[in-house]
Design a protein around this motif. Sequence first.
Motif, PDB file in Angstrom:
ATOM      1  N   GLU A 167       7.633   1.697  -3.162  1.00 31.63           N
ATOM      2  CA  GLU A 167       7.307   0.543  -2.329  1.00 31.63           C
ATOM      3  C   GLU A 167       7.917   0.727  -0.948  1.00 31.63           C
ATOM      4  N   VAL A 168       7.132   0.449   0.081  1.00 26.27           N
ATOM      5  CA  VAL A 168       7.639   0.457   1.450  1.00 26.27           C
ATOM      6  C   VAL A 168       8.008  -0.973   1.809  1.00 26.27           C
ATOM      7  N   ARG A 169       9.276  -1.193   2.147  1.00 19.96           N
ATOM      8  CA  ARG A 169       9.739  -2.546   2.441  1.00 19.96           C
ATOM      9  C   ARG A 169       9.809  -2.817   3.942  1.00 19.96           C
ATOM     10  N   LYS A 170       9.836  -1.746   4.728  1.00 25.47           N
ATOM     11  CA  LYS A 170       9.984  -1.911   6.176  1.00 25.47           C
ATOM     12  C   LYS A 170       9.455  -0.655   6.841  1.00 25.47           C
ATOM     13  N   PHE A 171       8.726  -0.828   7.967  1.00 27.93           N
ATOM     14  CA  PHE A 171       8.188   0.336   8.677  1.00 27.93           C
ATOM     15  C   PHE A 171       7.901  -0.071  10.121  1.00 27.93           C
ATOM     16  N   ARG A 172       8.887   0.123  10.977  1.00 27.93           N
ATOM     17  CA  ARG A 172       8.753  -0.295  12.361  1.00 27.93           C
ATOM     18  C   ARG A 172       7.694   0.524  13.102  1.00 27.93           C
ATOM     19  N   GLY A 173       6.967  -0.178  13.974  1.00 31.64           N
ATOM     20  CA  GLY A 173       6.024   0.503  14.849  1.00 31.64           C
ATOM     21  C   GLY A 173       4.703   0.848  14.212  1.00 31.64           C
ATOM     22  N   SER A 174       4.438   0.365  12.997  1.00 29.51           N
ATOM     23  CA  SER A 174       3.181   0.710  12.331  1.00 29.51           C
ATOM     24  C   SER A 174       2.948  -0.234  11.163  1.00 29.51           C
ATOM     25  N   GLY A 175       1.689  -0.379  10.799  1.00 30.03           N
ATOM     26  CA  GLY A 175       1.357  -1.047   9.554  1.00 30.03           C
ATOM     27  C   GLY A 175       1.550  -0.096   8.389  1.00 30.03           C
TER      28      GLY A 175
END
Length: 478
Positions: A197-205
């Motif tokens: 699971e990706v919980r956070k990803f700055r600068g992108s969806g």
Amino acid sequence: MDQRGRVDPGVPGLDTVLHGGFVPERAYMLSGAPGTGKTVLGLQFLTAGEGSTLFVGFEEPAENVRANAERLGIDAADVAFLDLSPDGDAFDEDRRYDVFAADEVEADGVTDRIARAVDEHDPDRVFVDPMTQLRHYVRDDYQFRREVASFIRFLTDRGATVLFSTQPSSSVPDDDLEFVCDGTVSLSHAEKGRTLEVRKFRGSGFASGVHTARIREGGVRVYPRLVPGDHAVEFTAETVSSGVDELDDLLHGGIDRGTVTVLSGPSGVGKTTTAANFLAETAARDERAVAFLFEESASTFTHRSEATGLPMRRLRDTGTLDVREVEPLGVSPDEFAAEVRTAVEEEGVETVLIDGVSGYRLSLRGEDDDIVRELHALCRYLRNVGVTAILVDDVGSVTGDFEVTSDRISYLADTIVFLRYLELQGELRKAIGVLKKRTSDFERTLREFRITDEGIDLGEPMTRLRGVLSGSPELLDE
């Protein structure tokens, strides 16, 4: 780096979840319990692209990491290793293994070694495994966060993309590290393997939600959750024949391309045989068809179909028909959806049979609404790409109260064809009818249904019977 300016994570499926990959020259946290695959994923990240790489290891000796990579088929020969794992020579009778020497507890000694390795190799990709081990080298949590933030800034300012692992526990969480990185990927153990699971990803969806992850030859592979809205193609609406004239008459010509048909009825009534006729007719027109069997073997399906006059072996030999067994206890809905997508998008399949819903239910995680949610996504995807879907649904009741479908899935169907046992004058017989068809009208009578060695045979409308759906009909006076 790909044409979109992203850094390939090296993990099949993870690039899809990350909408192309990592943003370059940023830092990402890989969180997970022991055995979830963090080190393996980190090695895939390091070996995915061109340029120099650096593995900073705090726990496992470099020779062990290389050996593990080799066993999985990951070529780590070009990866530079900085081995900061505890040295066995430091243990003697007067000292416990978990007590560091005086010069080792100072962070400066460790950071100096890391800085020298970075100067030497000038890496484009860095993996630190695990970053939480740095806590042992500093005085308190505040100092730890400062050291990590400074370390990450040092690496990214030199043009490196950084991935670091953490191993959180109830006593030592890793929440504070989420604030110093640009994204968080979490690996977890699940009932049937692992999840990501990706919980956070700055600068992108990114693709939210929990995705299935497996470790196989080559390393970790991710199976993203199916998002139907991401897939759509234009297709020509047309009628798909069953190859049985009387059945086509019931359906006013057949079922329509790009729709979902549910064949519903109790065990042994003839649902799979009816579905096989649609597949055989599709394959005979040189269109690709595939049957996914959750409840019987491919050989049994082929033999039973051949016994009713369908040329299944010949169609399989020509390549227009494929029959695949699916072990529901060994596959997740994400993996099955990926297999269906491969069949549709890479192999050109136009008709898909899922036999049956009861077996598919075993691949779920156990929540009551899972089967509705997962089948909804899969069926909507197939509609969007113009594929004709046929679901075989086994209802519990043989006679008695009429049950349309199991698990509240009737709303998914554009067409529902039901088969029914009935007892008439001491003889067990079968009936077939159409309950709904969204795309056109249909015949509203019931017909007697028989399976012979020459195929499916439908009798005349059963107009002289009353109460057929109850399973115990009555003959009407002439």
